[in-house]
Write an enzyme that holds these catalytic residues in place. Structure first.
Site, short mmCIF file in Angstrom:
data_model
loop_
_atom_site.label_atom_id
_atom_site.label_comp_id
_atom_site.label_asym_id
_atom_site.label_seq_id
_atom_site.Cartn_x
_atom_site.Cartn_y
_atom_site.Cartn_z
N ASN A 198 0.87 -1.18 0.00
CA ASN A 198 0.00 0.00 0.00
C ASN A 198 0.90 1.23 0.00
OD1 ASN A 198 -2.89 1.01 0.38
ND2 ASN A 198 -1.76 2.15 1.93
N VAL A 199 0.48 2.25 -0.73
CA VAL A 199 1.28 3.47 -0.82
C VAL A 199 0.39 4.67 -0.50
CG1 VAL A 199 2.83 4.83 -2.27
CG2 VAL A 199 2.53 2.38 -2.73
N ARG B 43 1.43 13.38 6.55
CA ARG B 43 2.24 14.40 7.22
C ARG B 43 2.99 13.71 8.35
NH1 ARG B 43 -2.90 17.25 10.29
NH2 ARG B 43 -2.23 16.81 12.42
N HIS C 132 -6.69 2.94 4.00
CA HIS C 132 -6.03 1.64 3.90
C HIS C 132 -4.87 1.45 4.88
CE1 HIS C 132 -7.69 1.48 -0.44
NE2 HIS C 132 -8.61 1.28 0.48
N GLU D 225 -0.60 0.64 -5.40
CA GLU D 225 -0.55 1.88 -6.18
C GLU D 225 0.67 1.96 -7.10
OE1 GLU D 225 -1.37 1.77 -2.93
OE2 GLU D 225 -3.14 3.03 -2.61
N GLU E 230 -3.30 22.45 7.21
CA GLU E 230 -3.76 21.38 6.32
C GLU E 230 -4.37 21.89 5.02
OE1 GLU E 230 -3.78 18.39 5.60
OE2 GLU E 230 -2.88 17.37 7.30
N1 FMN Z 1 -3.58 11.19 4.33
C1 FMN Z 1 -3.55 10.94 5.67
O1 FMN Z 1 -4.22 10.01 6.13
N2 FMN Z 1 -2.76 11.68 6.51
C2 FMN Z 1 -1.98 12.69 6.07
O2 FMN Z 1 -1.30 13.34 6.85
C3 FMN Z 1 -1.97 12.96 4.66
N3 FMN Z 1 -1.16 13.93 4.15
C4 FMN Z 1 -1.09 14.11 2.81
C5 FMN Z 1 -0.19 15.03 2.29
C6 FMN Z 1 -0.06 15.23 0.92
C7 FMN Z 1 0.93 16.22 0.39
C8 FMN Z 1 -0.88 14.49 0.05
C9 FMN Z 1 -0.77 14.68 -1.44
C10 FMN Z 1 -1.79 13.57 0.56
C11 FMN Z 1 -1.92 13.36 1.93
N4 FMN Z 1 -2.80 12.42 2.47
C12 FMN Z 1 -2.80 12.18 3.81
C13 FMN Z 1 -3.72 11.68 1.59
C14 FMN Z 1 -3.31 10.24 1.34
O3 FMN Z 1 -1.96 10.14 0.98
C15 FMN Z 1 -4.17 9.65 0.21
O4 FMN Z 1 -5.52 9.78 0.54
C16 FMN Z 1 -3.88 8.22 -0.10
O5 FMN Z 1 -4.53 7.88 -1.31
C17 FMN Z 1 -4.37 7.30 0.99
O6 FMN Z 1 -4.01 5.99 0.62
P1 FMN Z 1 -4.62 4.69 1.30
O7 FMN Z 1 -6.12 4.75 1.16
O8 FMN Z 1 -4.01 3.59 0.48
O9 FMN Z 1 -4.19 4.65 2.73
#
Ligand code: FMN
Length: 448
Positions: free
Chosen positions: A147-148, A152, A169, A210, A259
Protein backbone atom coordinates in the site's frame (compact mmCIF):
# COMPACT_ATOMS: atom_id res chain seq x y z
CA UNK A 1 8.16 9.37 -19.71
CA UNK A 2 10.23 10.78 -16.86
CA UNK A 3 11.63 8.04 -14.65
CA UNK A 4 13.33 10.11 -11.99
CA UNK A 5 12.75 13.33 -10.10
CA UNK A 6 15.96 14.58 -11.74
CA UNK A 7 14.84 14.04 -15.33
CA UNK A 8 11.50 15.66 -14.48
CA UNK A 9 13.24 18.73 -13.03
CA UNK A 10 15.26 19.01 -16.24
CA UNK A 11 12.07 18.83 -18.29
CA UNK A 12 10.45 21.50 -16.13
CA UNK A 13 13.49 23.73 -16.55
CA UNK A 14 13.52 23.29 -20.34
CA UNK A 15 9.86 24.34 -20.51
CA UNK A 16 10.41 27.37 -18.27
CA UNK A 17 8.39 25.84 -15.42
CA UNK A 18 11.27 25.65 -12.95
CA UNK A 19 12.82 28.58 -11.10
CA UNK A 20 16.15 28.23 -9.32
CA UNK A 21 16.58 30.12 -6.07
CA UNK A 22 20.28 30.80 -5.44
CA UNK A 23 19.74 33.15 -2.51
CA UNK A 24 19.89 31.54 0.93
CA UNK A 25 16.46 30.75 2.39
CA UNK A 26 15.49 29.85 5.93
CA UNK A 27 13.82 26.43 6.27
CA UNK A 28 11.58 28.07 8.87
CA UNK A 29 8.72 29.70 6.91
CA UNK A 30 10.79 31.53 4.27
CA UNK A 31 11.19 28.49 2.02
CA UNK A 32 7.47 27.68 2.26
CA UNK A 33 6.51 31.30 1.63
CA UNK A 34 8.55 31.50 -1.56
CA UNK A 35 7.26 28.12 -2.75
CA UNK A 36 3.68 29.19 -2.03
CA UNK A 37 4.09 32.43 -3.97
CA UNK A 38 5.37 30.46 -6.98
CA UNK A 39 2.69 27.80 -6.59
CA UNK A 40 0.46 27.30 -9.60
CA UNK A 41 3.08 28.83 -11.89
CA UNK A 42 6.53 27.44 -11.23
CA UNK A 43 8.28 24.62 -9.50
CA UNK A 44 11.13 25.96 -7.35
CA UNK A 45 14.54 24.54 -6.57
CA UNK A 46 16.19 26.05 -3.51
CA UNK A 47 19.91 25.57 -3.85
CA UNK A 48 20.93 27.10 -0.54
CA UNK A 49 18.87 26.26 2.50
CA UNK A 50 20.23 27.81 5.69
CA UNK A 51 22.21 25.21 7.64
CA UNK A 52 22.22 22.58 4.87
CA UNK A 53 24.07 21.68 1.71
CA UNK A 54 21.18 19.64 0.26
CA UNK A 55 18.85 21.36 -2.24
CA UNK A 56 15.08 21.35 -1.77
CA UNK A 57 12.43 21.27 -4.51
CA UNK A 58 8.76 22.24 -4.20
CA UNK A 59 5.83 22.57 -6.57
CA UNK A 60 6.94 19.92 -9.06
CA UNK A 61 3.32 19.13 -10.04
CA UNK A 62 1.59 22.39 -9.28
CA UNK A 63 -0.49 22.91 -12.45
CA UNK A 64 -2.74 20.72 -14.58
CA UNK A 65 -0.40 21.54 -17.45
CA UNK A 66 2.59 20.05 -15.59
CA UNK A 67 0.59 16.93 -14.76
CA UNK A 68 -0.52 16.60 -18.39
CA UNK A 69 3.09 16.89 -19.59
CA UNK A 70 4.30 14.33 -17.08
CA UNK A 71 1.63 11.97 -18.44
CA UNK A 72 2.30 12.88 -22.07
CA UNK A 73 -1.33 13.88 -22.77
CA UNK A 74 -3.43 17.03 -23.07
CA UNK A 75 -5.07 18.60 -20.02
CA UNK A 76 -8.47 17.29 -21.13
CA UNK A 77 -7.13 13.71 -21.24
CA UNK A 78 -5.50 13.66 -17.80
CA UNK A 79 -8.47 12.23 -15.91
CA UNK A 80 -9.30 9.48 -18.39
CA UNK A 81 -5.63 8.55 -18.73
CA UNK A 82 -5.39 8.12 -14.96
CA UNK A 83 -8.62 6.08 -14.88
CA UNK A 84 -7.24 3.88 -17.67
CA UNK A 85 -3.99 3.28 -15.78
CA UNK A 86 -5.90 2.38 -12.66
CA UNK A 87 -7.98 -0.14 -14.63
CA UNK A 88 -4.88 -1.72 -16.22
CA UNK A 89 -2.15 -1.94 -13.57
CA UNK A 90 1.36 -3.04 -14.58
CA UNK A 91 3.29 -5.22 -12.09
CA UNK A 92 6.61 -3.84 -10.81
CA UNK A 93 10.07 -5.22 -11.54
CA UNK A 94 12.70 -5.93 -8.91
CA UNK A 95 16.27 -4.87 -9.69
CA UNK A 96 19.48 -5.54 -7.78
CA UNK A 97 20.89 -3.23 -5.12
CA UNK A 98 23.94 -2.58 -7.32
CA UNK A 99 21.70 -1.14 -10.05
CA UNK A 100 19.69 1.08 -7.71
CA UNK A 101 20.79 4.73 -7.36
CA UNK A 102 18.94 5.01 -4.03
CA UNK A 103 21.53 2.60 -2.54
CA UNK A 104 24.55 4.81 -3.24
CA UNK A 105 24.66 5.76 0.44
CA UNK A 106 23.50 3.52 3.29
CA UNK A 107 23.33 4.85 6.85
CA UNK A 108 22.35 2.70 9.82
CA UNK A 109 23.87 4.54 12.78
CA UNK A 110 23.38 7.90 14.47
CA UNK A 111 20.33 8.80 12.43
CA UNK A 112 19.23 12.37 13.07
CA UNK A 113 16.61 13.37 10.55
CA UNK A 114 16.70 17.16 10.90
CA UNK A 115 20.45 17.36 10.85
CA UNK A 116 20.62 15.09 7.79
CA UNK A 117 17.77 16.59 5.75
CA UNK A 118 16.53 20.18 5.26
CA UNK A 119 13.03 19.46 6.56
CA UNK A 120 11.16 22.78 6.41
CA UNK A 121 8.56 24.25 8.75
CA UNK A 122 5.68 25.54 6.61
CA UNK A 123 2.94 27.43 8.44
CA UNK A 124 2.96 29.72 11.48
CA UNK A 125 1.35 27.34 13.97
CA UNK A 126 2.86 24.09 12.68
CA UNK A 127 4.27 22.12 15.59
CA UNK A 128 7.69 22.00 13.92
CA UNK A 129 9.42 20.64 10.82
CA UNK A 130 7.30 18.20 8.83
CA UNK A 131 8.16 15.71 6.11
CA UNK A 132 5.28 16.13 3.63
CA UNK A 133 6.32 14.52 0.35
CA UNK A 134 7.26 11.00 1.43
CA UNK A 135 5.50 7.99 -0.05
CA UNK A 136 4.83 5.63 2.80
CA UNK A 137 5.04 2.04 1.58
CA UNK A 138 3.78 -0.77 3.81
CA UNK A 139 2.50 -4.30 3.30
CA UNK A 140 -0.71 -5.84 4.58
CA UNK A 141 0.61 -8.34 7.16
CA UNK A 142 -1.98 -10.95 6.18
CA UNK A 143 -1.70 -10.74 2.36
CA UNK A 144 1.71 -9.14 1.74
CA UNK A 145 0.10 -6.68 -0.70
CA UNK A 146 1.74 -3.26 -0.85
CA UNK A 147 0.00 0.00 0.00
CA UNK A 148 1.28 3.47 -0.82
CA UNK A 149 0.12 6.76 0.67
CA UNK A 150 1.46 10.17 1.70
CA UNK A 151 1.18 11.35 5.29
CA UNK A 152 2.24 14.40 7.22
CA UNK A 153 5.15 13.38 9.41
CA UNK A 154 6.25 15.53 12.33
CA UNK A 155 9.85 15.13 13.38
CA UNK A 156 9.50 14.26 17.09
CA UNK A 157 13.05 13.13 17.81
CA UNK A 158 16.33 12.32 16.07
CA UNK A 159 14.87 9.19 14.47
CA UNK A 160 11.24 9.49 15.54
CA UNK A 161 8.25 10.73 13.53
CA UNK A 162 4.63 11.35 14.48
CA UNK A 163 2.13 10.47 11.77
CA UNK A 164 -1.47 11.33 10.88
CA UNK A 165 -3.22 8.26 9.46
CA UNK A 166 -6.82 8.96 8.43
CA UNK A 167 -9.10 5.88 8.53
CA UNK A 168 -8.19 4.51 5.10
CA UNK A 169 -6.03 1.64 3.90
CA UNK A 170 -2.86 2.29 5.89
CA UNK A 171 -4.93 2.63 9.05
CA UNK A 172 -6.54 -0.74 8.36
CA UNK A 173 -3.14 -2.37 7.81
CA UNK A 174 -1.69 -0.75 10.93
CA UNK A 175 -4.67 -2.00 12.97
CA UNK A 176 -3.97 -5.57 11.85
CA UNK A 177 -0.35 -5.27 13.03
CA UNK A 178 -1.34 -3.54 16.25
CA UNK A 179 -3.92 -6.20 17.15
CA UNK A 180 -1.07 -8.72 17.16
CA UNK A 181 1.14 -6.27 19.08
CA UNK A 182 3.61 -6.21 16.21
CA UNK A 183 5.29 -3.19 14.63
CA UNK A 184 4.36 -2.44 11.01
CA UNK A 185 7.42 -2.15 8.79
CA UNK A 186 7.39 0.96 6.61
CA UNK A 187 9.54 2.71 4.04
CA UNK A 188 9.29 6.47 3.49
CA UNK A 189 10.34 7.38 -0.03
CA UNK A 190 11.23 10.98 -0.85
CA UNK A 191 11.94 12.31 -4.34
CA UNK A 192 10.27 9.99 -6.86
CA UNK A 193 9.27 10.60 -10.48
CA UNK A 194 6.08 12.64 -11.01
CA UNK A 195 3.88 9.75 -12.13
CA UNK A 196 4.73 7.63 -9.10
CA UNK A 197 3.98 10.62 -6.89
CA UNK A 198 0.58 11.02 -8.55
CA UNK A 199 -0.18 7.28 -8.47
CA UNK A 200 0.31 7.28 -4.69
CA UNK A 201 -2.91 9.26 -4.44
CA UNK A 202 -5.09 6.76 -6.30
CA UNK A 203 -8.38 5.93 -4.63
CA UNK A 204 -8.36 2.16 -4.95
CA UNK A 205 -10.21 -0.80 -3.49
CA UNK A 206 -8.38 -2.20 -0.47
CA UNK A 207 -5.57 -4.57 -1.47
CA UNK A 208 -4.43 -2.69 -4.56
CA UNK A 209 -0.77 -1.76 -5.10
CA UNK A 210 -0.55 1.88 -6.18
CA UNK A 211 2.95 1.32 -7.61
CA UNK A 212 1.33 -0.83 -10.32
CA UNK A 213 -0.68 2.22 -11.35
CA UNK A 214 2.61 4.13 -11.59
CA UNK A 215 3.82 1.36 -13.92
CA UNK A 216 0.69 1.69 -16.02
CA UNK A 217 1.13 5.47 -16.27
CA UNK A 218 4.73 4.92 -17.39
CA UNK A 219 3.72 2.17 -19.80
CA UNK A 220 6.37 -0.13 -18.29
CA UNK A 221 7.08 -1.78 -14.94
CA UNK A 222 8.31 0.49 -12.17
CA UNK A 223 11.76 -0.60 -11.00
CA UNK A 224 11.94 -1.48 -7.33
CA UNK A 225 14.72 -2.52 -4.99
CA UNK A 226 14.63 -4.30 -1.62
CA UNK A 227 15.10 -2.31 1.57
CA UNK A 228 17.99 -2.99 3.97
CA UNK A 229 16.19 -3.46 7.29
CA UNK A 230 12.54 -4.08 6.37
CA UNK A 231 10.79 -6.51 4.01
CA UNK A 232 9.62 -3.80 1.62
CA UNK A 233 10.53 -2.84 -1.95
CA UNK A 234 10.93 0.82 -2.91
CA UNK A 235 11.34 2.76 -6.18
CA UNK A 236 15.00 2.21 -7.08
CA UNK A 237 15.46 5.66 -8.61
CA UNK A 238 14.19 7.65 -5.63
CA UNK A 239 16.36 10.27 -3.94
CA UNK A 240 15.95 9.21 -0.30
CA UNK A 241 14.45 6.27 1.61
CA UNK A 242 13.87 6.16 5.37
CA UNK A 243 13.28 2.63 6.65
CA UNK A 244 11.45 2.12 9.90
CA UNK A 245 8.64 0.71 12.03
CA UNK A 246 5.23 2.02 12.99
CA UNK A 247 5.13 1.06 16.65
CA UNK A 248 2.16 -0.84 18.13
CA UNK A 249 0.36 0.67 21.10
CA UNK A 250 2.38 3.90 21.12
CA UNK A 251 0.82 7.37 20.76
CA UNK A 252 2.54 10.72 21.13
CA UNK A 253 1.43 14.31 20.61
CA UNK A 254 1.50 15.42 16.97
CA UNK A 255 0.31 18.71 15.48
CA UNK A 256 -1.04 21.27 14.98
CA UNK A 257 -0.35 21.35 11.26
CA UNK A 258 -1.66 23.68 8.53
CA UNK A 259 -3.76 21.38 6.32
CA UNK A 260 -5.20 21.34 2.80
CA UNK A 261 -8.54 23.01 3.66
CA UNK A 262 -6.46 26.02 4.83
CA UNK A 263 -7.09 25.35 8.53
CA UNK A 264 -4.87 23.87 11.20
CA UNK A 265 -5.39 20.20 11.95
CA UNK A 266 -5.30 20.06 15.77
CA UNK A 267 -2.70 18.46 18.00
CA UNK A 268 -3.57 15.04 19.40
CA UNK A 269 -1.90 11.76 20.24
CA UNK A 270 -0.90 9.90 17.10
CA UNK A 271 1.07 6.79 16.10
CA UNK A 272 4.86 6.95 15.97
CA UNK A 273 7.45 5.72 13.45
CA UNK A 274 11.03 4.92 14.46
CA UNK A 275 13.62 5.13 11.66
CA UNK A 276 16.32 2.42 11.64
CA UNK A 277 18.12 3.08 8.36
CA UNK A 278 18.48 5.69 5.63
CA UNK A 279 19.51 5.04 2.04
CA UNK A 280 19.93 7.77 -0.55
CA UNK A 281 21.68 8.95 -3.67
CA UNK A 282 25.15 10.46 -3.26
CA UNK A 283 23.96 14.07 -3.47
CA UNK A 284 20.25 13.72 -2.89
CA UNK A 285 17.56 16.28 -3.60
CA UNK A 286 15.03 16.76 -0.82
CA UNK A 287 11.41 17.35 -1.81
CA UNK A 288 8.69 19.15 0.13
CA UNK A 289 5.02 19.76 -0.63
CA UNK A 290 3.71 22.89 1.03
CA UNK A 291 0.27 22.16 2.48
CA UNK A 292 -2.81 23.71 0.83
CA UNK A 293 -0.89 24.68 -2.31
CA UNK A 294 -2.21 23.88 -5.79
CA UNK A 295 0.29 21.02 -5.86
CA UNK A 296 -1.11 19.46 -2.70
CA UNK A 297 -4.70 19.91 -3.89
CA UNK A 298 -4.12 18.71 -7.48
CA UNK A 299 -2.30 15.57 -6.37
CA UNK A 300 -5.49 14.55 -4.64
CA UNK A 301 -7.84 15.97 -7.26
CA UNK A 302 -6.72 14.07 -10.38
CA UNK A 303 -7.18 10.54 -8.99
CA UNK A 304 -10.41 11.60 -7.28
CA UNK A 305 -11.75 13.07 -10.50
CA UNK A 306 -10.84 9.85 -12.32
CA UNK A 307 -12.83 7.80 -9.80
CA UNK A 308 -15.67 10.30 -9.75
CA UNK A 309 -15.92 10.31 -13.54
CA UNK A 310 -16.14 6.50 -13.71
CA UNK A 311 -18.84 6.28 -11.06
CA UNK A 312 -20.95 9.13 -12.45
CA UNK A 313 -20.64 7.53 -15.90
CA UNK A 314 -22.29 4.38 -14.60
CA UNK A 315 -25.26 6.45 -13.43
CA UNK A 316 -25.37 8.98 -16.27
CA UNK A 317 -23.58 7.69 -19.38
CA UNK A 318 -23.62 11.14 -21.03
CA UNK A 319 -21.38 12.72 -18.38
CA UNK A 320 -18.93 15.04 -20.16
CA UNK A 321 -16.44 16.03 -17.47
CA UNK A 322 -16.04 16.41 -13.71
CA UNK A 323 -14.07 18.96 -11.70
CA UNK A 324 -13.14 19.10 -8.03
CA UNK A 325 -12.67 22.83 -7.66
CA UNK A 326 -9.72 24.46 -5.89
CA UNK A 327 -12.09 26.71 -3.89
CA UNK A 328 -13.60 23.53 -2.48
CA UNK A 329 -10.10 22.33 -1.48
CA UNK A 330 -10.26 19.92 -4.47
CA UNK A 331 -12.25 17.57 -2.22
CA UNK A 332 -15.54 19.05 -1.08
CA UNK A 333 -16.98 20.68 -4.22
CA UNK A 334 -17.69 18.72 -7.39
CA UNK A 335 -18.94 20.26 -10.61
CA UNK A 336 -20.30 17.80 -13.16
CA UNK A 337 -21.22 18.53 -16.77
CA UNK A 338 -23.75 16.22 -18.37
CA UNK A 339 -25.47 16.06 -21.73
CA UNK A 340 -28.90 15.60 -20.19
CA UNK A 341 -31.17 13.27 -22.16
CA UNK A 342 -33.73 12.36 -19.50
CA UNK A 343 -35.26 14.62 -16.90
CA UNK A 344 -33.89 13.85 -13.44
CA UNK A 345 -30.43 12.75 -14.59
CA UNK A 346 -28.78 15.67 -12.82
CA UNK A 347 -30.04 14.23 -9.54
CA UNK A 348 -28.72 10.77 -10.42
CA UNK A 349 -25.33 12.33 -11.15
CA UNK A 350 -25.42 13.91 -7.68
CA UNK A 351 -26.25 10.61 -5.97
CA UNK A 352 -23.39 8.92 -7.80
CA UNK A 353 -21.01 11.70 -6.77
CA UNK A 354 -22.02 11.50 -3.11
CA UNK A 355 -21.66 7.73 -3.19
CA UNK A 356 -18.24 7.93 -4.83
CA UNK A 357 -16.51 9.64 -1.90
CA UNK A 358 -17.49 10.73 1.60
CA UNK A 359 -15.42 13.88 1.10
CA UNK A 360 -17.77 15.30 -1.54
CA UNK A 361 -20.08 17.73 0.17
CA UNK A 362 -21.61 20.04 -2.45
CA UNK A 363 -22.31 18.98 -6.03
CA UNK A 364 -23.29 21.27 -8.87
CA UNK A 365 -24.57 19.68 -12.08
CA UNK A 366 -24.52 21.78 -15.26
CA UNK A 367 -25.14 21.32 -18.98
CA UNK A 368 -22.32 20.71 -21.42
CA UNK A 369 -22.30 24.35 -22.63
CA UNK A 370 -20.83 25.39 -19.25
CA UNK A 371 -17.03 25.40 -18.76
CA UNK A 372 -16.72 23.56 -15.47
CA UNK A 373 -13.09 24.69 -15.04
CA UNK A 374 -14.26 28.32 -15.04
CA UNK A 375 -15.87 29.17 -11.71
CA UNK A 376 -17.55 32.27 -13.15
CA UNK A 377 -19.28 30.16 -15.79
CA UNK A 378 -20.44 27.67 -13.14
CA UNK A 379 -21.78 30.48 -10.98
CA UNK A 380 -23.59 31.85 -14.04
CA UNK A 381 -25.34 28.52 -14.49
CA UNK A 382 -26.38 28.48 -10.83
CA UNK A 383 -27.55 32.09 -11.08
CA UNK A 384 -29.65 31.61 -14.21
CA UNK A 385 -30.70 27.96 -14.39
CA UNK A 386 -31.44 27.03 -10.82
CA UNK A 387 -34.47 27.62 -8.57
CA UNK A 388 -33.55 26.62 -5.04
CA UNK A 389 -37.00 25.34 -4.08
CA UNK A 390 -37.04 23.01 -7.05
CA UNK A 391 -33.39 22.27 -7.79
CA UNK A 392 -31.54 22.00 -4.47
CA UNK A 393 -31.49 18.83 -2.40
CA UNK A 394 -30.07 18.60 1.11
CA UNK A 395 -29.23 15.41 2.96
CA UNK A 396 -28.47 15.78 6.67
CA UNK A 397 -26.10 13.83 8.86
CA UNK A 398 -24.08 11.87 6.32
CA UNK A 399 -20.42 10.91 6.70
CA UNK A 400 -18.08 13.67 5.56
CA UNK A 401 -14.52 14.74 6.26
CA UNK A 402 -13.05 15.36 9.70
CA UNK A 403 -10.79 18.13 8.42
CA UNK A 404 -13.86 20.20 7.42
CA UNK A 405 -14.22 22.39 10.53
CA UNK A 406 -17.95 22.91 9.92
CA UNK A 407 -18.57 19.17 10.20
CA UNK A 408 -19.47 17.54 13.52
CA UNK A 409 -16.25 15.53 13.79
CA UNK A 410 -16.81 14.28 10.25
CA UNK A 411 -20.63 14.12 10.26
CA UNK A 412 -21.70 16.42 7.50
CA UNK A 413 -24.68 17.57 5.43
CA UNK A 414 -24.64 17.17 1.67
CA UNK A 415 -26.13 19.54 -0.89
CA UNK A 416 -26.81 19.03 -4.57
CA UNK A 417 -27.57 21.90 -6.93
CA UNK A 418 -29.18 21.10 -10.26
CA UNK A 419 -28.21 23.97 -12.55
CA UNK A 420 -29.23 22.22 -15.74
CA UNK A 421 -31.90 23.57 -18.05
CA UNK A 422 -35.23 21.69 -17.80
CA UNK A 423 -35.56 19.49 -20.90
CA UNK A 424 -38.98 20.81 -21.81
CA UNK A 425 -37.96 24.49 -21.65
CA UNK A 426 -38.15 26.53 -24.87
CA UNK A 427 -34.63 26.44 -26.38
CA UNK A 428 -34.36 30.20 -26.92
CA UNK A 429 -35.03 30.93 -23.24
CA UNK A 430 -31.72 29.36 -22.17
CA UNK A 431 -29.64 30.04 -25.26
CA UNK A 432 -26.31 31.63 -24.32
CA UNK A 433 -25.81 34.86 -26.28
CA UNK A 434 -22.96 34.88 -28.75
CA UNK A 435 -21.35 37.02 -31.42
CA UNK A 436 -20.60 35.19 -34.68
CA UNK A 437 -16.86 34.46 -35.13
CA UNK A 438 -16.08 35.81 -31.65
CA UNK A 439 -13.50 33.03 -31.07
CA UNK A 440 -11.65 33.92 -34.28
CA UNK A 441 -11.11 37.58 -33.37
CA UNK A 442 -7.60 38.38 -32.10
CA UNK A 443 -7.59 41.61 -30.15
CA UNK A 444 -3.97 42.35 -31.16
CA UNK A 445 -5.17 42.72 -34.76
CA UNK A 446 -7.47 45.61 -33.80
CA UNK A 447 -5.82 47.52 -30.94
CA UNK A 448 -2.83 49.74 -31.53
N1 FMN B 1 -3.58 11.19 4.33
C1 FMN B 1 -3.55 10.94 5.67
O1 FMN B 1 -4.22 10.01 6.13
N2 FMN B 1 -2.76 11.68 6.51
C2 FMN B 1 -1.98 12.69 6.07
O2 FMN B 1 -1.30 13.34 6.85
C3 FMN B 1 -1.97 12.96 4.66
N3 FMN B 1 -1.16 13.93 4.15
C4 FMN B 1 -1.09 14.11 2.81
C5 FMN B 1 -0.19 15.03 2.29
C6 FMN B 1 -0.06 15.23 0.92
C7 FMN B 1 0.93 16.22 0.39
C8 FMN B 1 -0.88 14.49 0.05
C9 FMN B 1 -0.77 14.68 -1.44
C10 FMN B 1 -1.79 13.57 0.56
C11 FMN B 1 -1.92 13.36 1.93
N4 FMN B 1 -2.80 12.42 2.47
C12 FMN B 1 -2.80 12.18 3.81
C13 FMN B 1 -3.72 11.68 1.59
C14 FMN B 1 -3.31 10.24 1.34
O3 FMN B 1 -1.96 10.14 0.98
C15 FMN B 1 -4.17 9.65 0.21
O4 FMN B 1 -5.52 9.78 0.54
C16 FMN B 1 -3.88 8.22 -0.10
O5 FMN B 1 -4.53 7.88 -1.31
C17 FMN B 1 -4.37 7.30 0.99
O6 FMN B 1 -4.01 5.99 0.62
P1 FMN B 1 -4.62 4.69 1.30
O7 FMN B 1 -6.12 4.75 1.16
O8 FMN B 1 -4.01 3.59 0.48
O9 FMN B 1 -4.19 4.65 2.73
Amino acid sequence: SYHTLRSWLEALETRGYLKIVKREVDPFFELAAVAKKADGQWAVKFEKVKGYSMPVVAGILSTRQMIAEAMGVSIAEVVTKFAGAQANPVPCRLISREQAPVKEVIIRDHIDIVSMFPVPTHHEKDAGPYITAALLIAKDPSTGVRNVSIHRLQVLGPNKLGILILPRHLWHIYQKAEENDRPLEVALVIGVDPLTLLASQAITPFGFDELEIAGALHGEPLQLVKCETVDIEVPAHAEIVLEGRLLPGVREMEGPFGEYPKYYGPASKKPVIVIDAVTCRRQPIYQTIVAATKEHLLLGAIPREAGLFQIVKQAVPTVQAVHLTPGGACRYHAVIAIDKRNEGEAKNAMFAAFASSAEIKHVVVVDKDVDIFNSEDVEWAIATRCQAGRDVIIISGAHGNKLDPSSDDGISDKMGIDATVPLGAPAERFEKIKIPDFEKIRLEDYLE
